[in-house]
Motif scaffolding. Structure first.
Motif, PDB file in Angstrom:
ATOM      1  N   TRP A  88       0.834  -1.198   0.000  1.00  0.00           N
ATOM      2  CA  TRP A  88       0.000   0.000   0.000  1.00  0.00           C
ATOM      3  C   TRP A  88       0.875   1.257   0.000  1.00  0.00           C
ATOM      4  O   TRP A  88       0.451   2.311  -0.436  1.00  0.00           O
ATOM      5  CB  TRP A  88      -0.922   0.024   1.220  1.00  0.00           C
ATOM      6  CG  TRP A  88      -2.001  -0.996   1.125  1.00  0.00           C
ATOM      7  CD1 TRP A  88      -2.018  -2.209   1.746  1.00  0.00           C
ATOM      8  CD2 TRP A  88      -3.192  -0.924   0.353  1.00  0.00           C
ATOM      9  NE1 TRP A  88      -3.154  -2.896   1.415  1.00  0.00           N
ATOM     10  CE2 TRP A  88      -3.902  -2.116   0.549  1.00  0.00           C
ATOM     11  CE3 TRP A  88      -3.731   0.028  -0.488  1.00  0.00           C
ATOM     12  CZ2 TRP A  88      -5.105  -2.371  -0.054  1.00  0.00           C
ATOM     13  CZ3 TRP A  88      -4.941  -0.230  -1.093  1.00  0.00           C
ATOM     14  CH2 TRP A  88      -5.614  -1.417  -0.866  1.00  0.00           C
ATOM     15  N   GLY A  89       2.091   1.144   0.512  1.00  0.00           N
ATOM     16  CA  GLY A  89       2.998   2.286   0.555  1.00  0.00           C
ATOM     17  C   GLY A  89       3.802   2.413  -0.725  1.00  0.00           C
ATOM     18  O   GLY A  89       3.926   3.486  -1.300  1.00  0.00           O
ATOM     19  N   TRP A  90       4.381   1.299  -1.160  1.00  0.00           N
ATOM     20  CA  TRP A  90       5.178   1.253  -2.385  1.00  0.00           C
ATOM     21  C   TRP A  90       4.792   0.009  -3.157  1.00  0.00           C
ATOM     22  O   TRP A  90       4.643  -1.066  -2.576  1.00  0.00           O
ATOM     23  CB  TRP A  90       6.676   1.192  -2.073  1.00  0.00           C
ATOM     24  CG  TRP A  90       7.211   2.398  -1.399  1.00  0.00           C
ATOM     25  CD1 TRP A  90       7.581   2.511  -0.097  1.00  0.00           C
ATOM     26  CD2 TRP A  90       7.438   3.680  -1.990  1.00  0.00           C
ATOM     27  NE1 TRP A  90       8.020   3.778   0.166  1.00  0.00           N
ATOM     28  CE2 TRP A  90       7.949   4.519  -0.987  1.00  0.00           C
ATOM     29  CE3 TRP A  90       7.264   4.200  -3.263  1.00  0.00           C
ATOM     30  CZ2 TRP A  90       8.284   5.844  -1.218  1.00  0.00           C
ATOM     31  CZ3 TRP A  90       7.598   5.525  -3.493  1.00  0.00           C
ATOM     32  CH2 TRP A  90       8.101   6.320  -2.482  1.00  0.00           C
ATOM     33  N   ILE A  91       4.676   0.132  -4.460  1.00  0.00           N
ATOM     34  CA  ILE A  91       4.359  -1.031  -5.277  1.00  0.00           C
ATOM     35  C   ILE A  91       5.603  -1.896  -5.434  1.00  0.00           C
ATOM     36  O   ILE A  91       5.573  -3.103  -5.294  1.00  0.00           O
ATOM     37  CB  ILE A  91       3.803  -0.605  -6.649  1.00  0.00           C
ATOM     38  CG1 ILE A  91       2.472   0.114  -6.436  1.00  0.00           C
ATOM     39  CG2 ILE A  91       3.642  -1.800  -7.571  1.00  0.00           C
ATOM     40  CD1 ILE A  91       1.924   0.786  -7.664  1.00  0.00           C
ATOM     41  N   GLY A  92       6.732  -1.253  -5.701  1.00  0.00           N
ATOM     42  CA  GLY A  92       7.997  -1.968  -5.837  1.00  0.00           C
ATOM     43  C   GLY A  92       8.780  -1.929  -4.535  1.00  0.00           C
ATOM     44  O   GLY A  92       8.338  -1.377  -3.527  1.00  0.00           O
ATOM     45  N   GLU A  93       9.957  -2.515  -4.560  1.00  0.00           N
ATOM     46  CA  GLU A  93      10.843  -2.525  -3.389  1.00  0.00           C
ATOM     47  C   GLU A  93      11.596  -1.199  -3.348  1.00  0.00           C
ATOM     48  O   GLU A  93      12.409  -0.900  -4.211  1.00  0.00           O
ATOM     49  CB  GLU A  93      11.828  -3.692  -3.507  1.00  0.00           C
ATOM     50  CG  GLU A  93      12.664  -3.923  -2.283  1.00  0.00           C
ATOM     51  CD  GLU A  93      11.870  -4.472  -1.122  1.00  0.00           C
ATOM     52  OE1 GLU A  93      12.255  -4.199   0.029  1.00  0.00           O
ATOM     53  OE2 GLU A  93      10.868  -5.174  -1.348  1.00  0.00           O
ATOM     54  N   VAL A  94      11.309  -0.370  -2.350  1.00  0.00           N
ATOM     55  CA  VAL A  94      11.950   0.938  -2.210  1.00  0.00           C
ATOM     56  C   VAL A  94      12.524   1.032  -0.804  1.00  0.00           C
ATOM     57  O   VAL A  94      11.829   0.747   0.169  1.00  0.00           O
ATOM     58  CB  VAL A  94      10.938   2.091  -2.436  1.00  0.00           C
ATOM     59  CG1 VAL A  94      11.618   3.430  -2.271  1.00  0.00           C
ATOM     60  CG2 VAL A  94      10.310   1.979  -3.809  1.00  0.00           C
ATOM     61  N   ASP A  95      13.782   1.436  -0.699  1.00  0.00           N
ATOM     62  CA  ASP A  95      14.414   1.513   0.609  1.00  0.00           C
ATOM     63  C   ASP A  95      15.226   2.797   0.709  1.00  0.00           C
ATOM     64  O   ASP A  95      16.370   2.858   0.272  1.00  0.00           O
ATOM     65  CB  ASP A  95      15.306   0.287   0.830  1.00  0.00           C
ATOM     66  CG  ASP A  95      15.769   0.169   2.260  1.00  0.00           C
ATOM     67  OD1 ASP A  95      15.076   0.681   3.150  1.00  0.00           O
ATOM     68  OD2 ASP A  95      16.835  -0.433   2.485  1.00  0.00           O
ATOM     69  N   TYR A  96      14.615   3.823   1.279  1.00  0.00           N
ATOM     70  CA  TYR A  96      15.323   5.077   1.516  1.00  0.00           C
ATOM     71  C   TYR A  96      15.891   5.052   2.928  1.00  0.00           C
ATOM     72  O   TYR A  96      15.324   4.441   3.831  1.00  0.00           O
ATOM     73  CB  TYR A  96      14.377   6.270   1.391  1.00  0.00           C
ATOM     74  CG  TYR A  96      13.836   6.470  -0.004  1.00  0.00           C
ATOM     75  CD1 TYR A  96      14.693   6.721  -1.065  1.00  0.00           C
ATOM     76  CD2 TYR A  96      12.482   6.426  -0.262  1.00  0.00           C
ATOM     77  CE1 TYR A  96      14.201   6.913  -2.348  1.00  0.00           C
ATOM     78  CE2 TYR A  96      11.982   6.623  -1.537  1.00  0.00           C
ATOM     79  CZ  TYR A  96      12.853   6.867  -2.573  1.00  0.00           C
ATOM     80  OH  TYR A  96      12.371   7.055  -3.835  1.00  0.00           O
TER      81      TYR A  96
END
Length: 177
Positions: A88-96
């Protein structure tokens, strides 16, 4: 034997590694308790942590960049907090992480010779997107979200003290960054 409790200095920190090295007895390493601390990831906690850890760098910046630094910090904290919502937050894998904010802050310093009304906001947004935030997203929907957030948070109107990000009084550009 009984351990004695001692009052420790609040600044005392102990760091120990479990790195395998011939100087560490294996038996000792096997008996060590592993403790990890997760940083709180609420937007408020993230903003507080980032502003505290980059206080000197932000304070030394010209006024217009201090306001942009706050806007960038708030935007970064919201992007980081989306991770806890999974798909629900990111469709793909995102890591900030904090290093993304640090790099963006250092990048902003290249514009310190501009006056507030002269800042090339479209160029700043495009470069921060290309170099930092956009490079970590893989889906078109996530890319669109990051571009929208950058446009919302790094727009010309956010270079002013008192600019509200929401109806809550705590989410506004401080009069003194």
């Amino acid at each position: 034997s009984m351990m004695h409790v001692v009052d420790l200095d609040p600044n005392f920190r102990l760091w120990f590694t479990g790195y395998n090295h011939q100087g560490y007895p294996e038996r000792f390493l096997m008996g060590v308790k592993i403790i990890t601390l997760e940083m709180e990831t609420s937007p408020k906690a993230t903003v507080t942590r980032l502003l505290t850890s980059h206080r000197a760098q932000i304070a030394d910046a010209p006024e217009s960049l201090r306001y942009l630094s706050f806007a960038l910090c708030l935007m970064h904290s919201l992007l980081v907090c989306r991770r806890k919502y999974g798909l629900w937050g990111w469709i793909g894998e995102v890591d900030y992480d904090d290093s993304d904010f640090s790099f963006s802050l250092r990048f902003l310093r290249k514009y310190e010779h501009y006056r507030n009304h002269e800042l090339p906001m479209a160029k700043i947004r495009r470069e921060i997107y290309s170099l930092v935030y956009g490079s970590k997203v893989t889906t078109i929907d996530d890319q669109r979200l990051v571009e929208t957030e950058l446009a919302d948070f790094l727009g010309r109107k956010h270079n002013q003290p008192g600019m509200k990000y929401s109806s809550h009084q705590e989410w506004l550009v401080p009069s003194e960054s």
